[in-house]
Design an enzyme around this catalytic site. Structure first.
Site: not given
Length: 755
Positions: A413, A416, A479
């Site tokens: 995960d 970024e 998400d």
């Protein structure tokens, strides 16, 4: 980034310079080198002062032409840089007083010496050109410099790709900044930015810069794609087709093919979800619930809180919740499950690993010294510096330890939120260029660590990526909200990512944010199980179906078993993605580039090369689907339909438009409990709408990525000529719409078509 103010003026503070002519042209080995002053040279006085741009044309692969434009060449390149797989392809270079050209395979670049013009051809067919202020060197009043290129678009030409973008599928009219952000699926931000686009005219363009590339796609000059980068050089590659599939084949040959995920990864994944409460007893209750309801499950995923709060990452099971992790993992494996765990590339200050990582130089540092730290996400966290080989080895060792414990897959995960100002990387990389490139190093480190312990079975569930990231599958869409609109925007992102070189993609079934109403959950289950990879995951709520309603249990069972039965076909399509760079979930324009109706379709797709899927995005089950030319057969029952045509259909929760492409030989199996089984054990091959004189072919794959055997069926009138090559294994053959099943054990056979 825009530099002009309408058609004639420039924005305030902008000083542009454009090539006026190719004053000098020469060949340097396999490179065509051109020197382009930015004003016409009428006399010797015009050779004084600048700028003078150097343009070099070369080819790393046949059918790919590299263009590098440079102003000041003394500027150091700190990196990072994309790794390209090509070297120097054979080229043909021609130079005379009027023209200079370089040809690589079917692609030719041609420069008009005066006035400056750069054109690209596929054979004799013009593709695009840079002319009239296409290439530009820009200096702003604040001293910052940029280089841009503007390649023309033909009438009606459409642009696709640029990563996993949730905005409109066709990119014409959009301003796109290649800058990874954690923005969810409902904005113009993207987790996976890729500076590559392809067009409906049959070519692609890859800007070879991992930094902040800015695209104006028919948005500044409405008949051009302009792309710009800060600095003193710009490099891009034009990639020949002529079909989108051939463009992707060349592009992924250049930037890397997707690895082949193991067959078990194609089954259903179930997550604990993010902030829900769970321990081994909770997990066991989920698994027992799935078993009692006959719901096949392949992978169980532990999200963030398998580690202790405030300590992500320390790579240690929270002892208060999981006192016996090795025993638990063994018990899960005893159920026939694989196990995935969540990580991120950050080390929280409370993690026992923070002090070690800071001391050894494993964390990103500030320019003035000291570790860069932030409170967004994990309090006091540092960022692992993957440019440091020692840090990579340290991080990989923790992944390998987890694998030895029994962890099979890693959800990588984040990646970024990487600072790009006031920081120093171990290898001296340019922080602005490292921002997008960081997830490449992160995902590669984890993937290779897993592959060391599980050769050929390394599997990620990655959120961030850039060009080349397709080498380390699987990726998921980030998400999304629990709404039909978000379900549709997720699909748009996945189709755009597939047109950017990524072969395998998934999404959170039911949506991540929120609690999906039953109608949405059931429709998303169908979409999710007809995606390359399928995961039930959420934020605050569990995603086991009985928490929704009992009908959801039936829907999940139905579509999970459908996917398992399709595994002989699906794994063969995975081999194609691995070998040729074609995505498993294919936008209609990729499969039918000459059908204008397919050009903008983003609510349906082909799963592999033969199954057309149109997810249902309405509570009432109504859906519009377009069928291209030919006779299409609904896989789940119903009458054949002859295209091209639009259809409005209404489906119950156990159905959706799922059509088999005409001329398909579809291989299915009988295993309905797990995705990894012997696909060559008497598979059923069903022939769909094969025209007289046509040939259909099916590959039966092996679990190690090989081919068990291949069956080819050729139709002559009412006779089918069947040929098997490879392993001498029996199979069953039927014709869609007929009851008869033919047992075939010989290498050649003839079968009557019937009535």
């Amino acid at each position: 980034m825009k530099f002009t103010d309408g058609n004639w003026l420039t924005l305030p503070g902008i000083k542009p310079a454009y090539p006026a002519e190719a004053y000098d042209a020469r060949q340097d080995g396999t490179t065509l080198e051109l020197y382009a002053p930015t004003r016409p040279v009428r006399h010797r006085g015009d050779t004084l002062e600048g700028p003078l741009l150097t343009v070099r044309l070369s080819s790393p692969l046949p059918g790919v032409i590299r263009v590098r434009v440079t102003h000041f060449e003394g500027t150091p390149d700190a990196g990072p840089a994309f790794h390209l797989c090509g070297t120097d392809a054979p080229v043909d270079i021609h130079i005379d007083d009027a023209l200079a050209s370089l040809t690589s395979g079917p692609l030719r670049a041609e420069v008009t010496r005066f006035p400056w013009s750069l054109r690209f051809f596929h054979g004799d067919e013009p593709l695009t050109r840079s002319a009239g202020r296409g290439i530009g060197y820009i200096r702003r009043d604040d001293g910052q410099t940029f280089l841009h290129e503007g390649l023309t678009l033909d009438v009606g030409e459409l642009v696709y790709g640029l990563g996993e973008r949730f905005t409109a599928f066709v990119k014409n009219g959009q301003s796109v900044d290649i800058w990874n952000r954690d923005g969810g699926t409902g904005s113009d931000q993207a987790y996976k930015n890729v500076p590559f686009y392809l067009t409906s005219k049959g070519y692609g363009v890859f800007v070879n810069d991992p930094g902040a590339v800015s695209f104006e796609v028919a948005s500044e000059r409405v008949s051009r794609v302009q792309f710009s980068v800060p600095g003193e050089s710009l490099e891009y590659l034009v990639i020949a087709g002529p079909t989108p599939a051939e463009v992707l084949e060349r592009y992924t040959r250049l930037t890397g093919r997707p690895a082949l995920p193991p067959a078990w990864s194609f089954g259903l994944w179930l997550s604990t979800s993010f902030t829900t409460d769970y321990d081994e007893a909770t997990v066991t209750s989920f698994l027992e619930g799935m078993r009692e309801r006959e719901l096949p499950l392949s992978v169980f995923h532990f999200d963030c809180f398998w580690m202790k709060a405030f300590q992500w990452c320390d790579f240690q099971w929270d002892p208060a919740v999981f006192p016996d992790p090795e025993g638990m993992l063994a018990r899960l494996h005893g159920r026939g499950l694989r196990v995935s765990v969540w990580i991120n590339p950050y080390i929280a200050q409370k993690s026992p690993l923070f002090a070690e990582a800071a001391r050894e130089g494993y964390l990103l540092r500030r320019e003035g010294g000291g570790v860069w730290q932030g409170d967004l996400w994990q309090p006091g966290m540092g960022i692992v510096d993957f440019t440091n080989p020692a840090a990579r080895a340290w991080f990989a060792a923790h992944i390998q330890r987890l694998a030895r414990q029994g962890v099979d897959a890693i959800k990588t995960d984040f990646g970024e939120r990487i600072p790009h100002e006031g920081v120093t990387w171990h290898d001296g990389s340019d922080p602005a260029r490292m921002h997008n490139y960081y997830p490449q190093l992160y995902n590669e480190t984890v993937f290779r660590a897993l592959n060391t312990e599980r050769p050929g079975e390394a599997t990620l569930f990655a959120r961030s990526a850039t060009a080349g990231g397709q080498q380390f599958p699987v990726h998921w869409g980030g998400d999304c909200d629990s709404t039909f609109e978000s379900m549709a925007e997720s699909l748009r992102g996945g189709l755009s990512l597939g047109l950017s070189g990524f072969g395998f993609w998934s999404h959170d079934i039911g949506g991540f944010e929120g609690n999906p109403p039953p109608a949405l959950y059931k429709r998303w289950v169908a979409f999710g199980l007809l995606s390359s990879h399928s995961r039930l995951h959420a934020n605050h709520t569990y995603r086991v179906p009985w928490t929704v309603d009992e009908e959801s249990v039936e829907v999940l069972r139905h579509f999970t078993r459908l996917k398992l039965s399709l595994m002989p076909y699906l794994y063969a399509q995975a081999l194609t993605a691995h070998r040729q760079g074609l995505p498993m979930m294919r936008a209609m324009v990729l499969a039918f580039p000459h059908d204008p109706t397919c050009a903008a379709l983003d609510r349906q797709y082909l799963l592999g090369d033969a199954l057309l899927v149109a997810p249902v995005f309405r509570e009432d089950g109504r859906v519009q689907v377009y069928l291209p030319e030919g006779t299409w057969t609904p896989l789940l029952g119903g009458e054949t339909v002859t295209g091209p045509c639009w259809r409005t259909e209404t489906h119950g929760v156990l159905g959706l438009p799922l059509y088999v492409r005409p001329g398909t030989l579809l291989a299915t199996g009988t295993e309905l409990e797990r995705p990894e089984y012997d696909y060559g054990n008497q598979p059923l091959l069903t022939l769909y709408a094969l025209a007289d004189g046509g040939v259909a072919r099916a590959v039966i794959p092996t679990l190690d990525g090989g081919e068990d055997f291949t069956v080819e069926v050729r139709r002559e009138g009412r006779i089918l000529h069947v040929t098997r090559s490879g392993a001498a294994r029996p199979f069953r053959l039927r014709v869609a719409g007929q009851d008869a099943i033919h047992e075939v054990s010989a290498d050649t056979a003839t079968v009557p078509l019937g009535t």
